[in-house]
Scaffold this motif. Structure first.
Motif, PDB file in Angstrom:
ATOM      1  N   GLY A 202       0.822  -1.121  -0.094  1.00 23.51           N
ATOM      2  CA  GLY A 202       0.098  -0.047   0.059  1.00 23.51           C
ATOM      3  C   GLY A 202       0.752   1.200  -0.077  1.00 23.51           C
ATOM      4  O   GLY A 202       0.538   2.336  -0.534  1.00 23.51           O
ATOM      5  N   ALA A 203       1.854   1.221   0.859  1.00 22.25           N
ATOM      6  CA  ALA A 203       2.841   2.363   0.794  1.00 22.25           C
ATOM      7  C   ALA A 203       3.390   2.599  -0.504  1.00 22.25           C
ATOM      8  O   ALA A 203       3.591   3.786  -1.036  1.00 22.25           O
ATOM      9  CB  ALA A 203       3.839   2.310   2.013  1.00 22.25           C
TER      10      ALA A 203
ATOM     11  N   ARG B 174       1.148   4.162  -3.059  1.00 23.42           N
ATOM     12  CA  ARG B 174       0.728   5.762  -2.765  1.00 23.42           C
ATOM     13  C   ARG B 174       2.020   6.363  -3.386  1.00 23.42           C
ATOM     14  O   ARG B 174       1.783   7.532  -3.843  1.00 23.42           O
ATOM     15  CB  ARG B 174       0.761   5.858  -1.356  1.00 23.42           C
ATOM     16  N   LEU B 175       3.444   5.964  -2.846  1.00 27.86           N
ATOM     17  CA  LEU B 175       4.348   6.576  -3.607  1.00 27.86           C
ATOM     18  C   LEU B 175       4.429   6.512  -4.966  1.00 27.86           C
ATOM     19  O   LEU B 175       4.850   7.699  -5.772  1.00 27.86           O
ATOM     20  CB  LEU B 175       5.767   5.616  -3.007  1.00 27.86           C
TER      21      LEU B 175
ATOM     22  N   ALA C 297       1.877   6.293  -7.045  1.00 23.92           N
ATOM     23  CA  ALA C 297       0.752   7.504  -7.505  1.00 23.92           C
ATOM     24  C   ALA C 297       1.285   8.758  -7.354  1.00 23.92           C
ATOM     25  O   ALA C 297       1.250   9.562  -8.115  1.00 23.92           O
ATOM     26  CB  ALA C 297      -0.486   7.079  -6.716  1.00 23.92           C
ATOM     27  N   ALA C 298       1.907   8.910  -6.260  1.00 24.09           N
ATOM     28  CA  ALA C 298       2.409  10.505  -6.087  1.00 24.09           C
ATOM     29  C   ALA C 298       3.501  10.565  -6.984  1.00 24.09           C
ATOM     30  O   ALA C 298       3.480  11.937  -7.637  1.00 24.09           O
ATOM     31  CB  ALA C 298       3.204  10.652  -4.507  1.00 24.09           C
TER      32      ALA C 298
END
Length: 86
Positions: free
Chosen positions: A61-62, A65-66, A68-69
């Motif tokens: 999940g982390a 998120r990275l 996607a950012a």
């Protein structure tokens, strides 16, 4: 908590990464120390596998998120406040 000192399966889904990691470290320590019955060892092993899955989900999940950012346009990221150094 169970007789062997681990939390139950239902609670594993609510554990944060650090909690799951710390419990996994304790499970591994107990397995490496030995002195448990076969049944206790199997229960610890199963708990360790479950905790490893929880940690893996958090890390995946982390990573998502990275990713996607980082996939956002640079101009979009530039509008965000920068984190304080240190």
């Amino acid at each position: 908590m169970t007789d062997d000192g681990t939390t139950t399966t239902a609670a594993a889904g609510t554990l944060g990464y650090e909690q799951a990691r710390d419990e996994l470290i304790e499970v591994v320590r107990r397995l490496e120390a030995g002195g448990t019955t076969l049944e206790e060892s199997l229960a610890l092993w199963e708990r360790g596998e479950e905790l490893a899955r929880v940690c893996r989900r958090w890390l995946e999940g982390a990573r998502a998120r990275l990713d996607a950012a980082l996939a956002r346009p640079v101009t979009e990221r530039a509008d965000e406040p920068e984190a304080a150094d240190g």
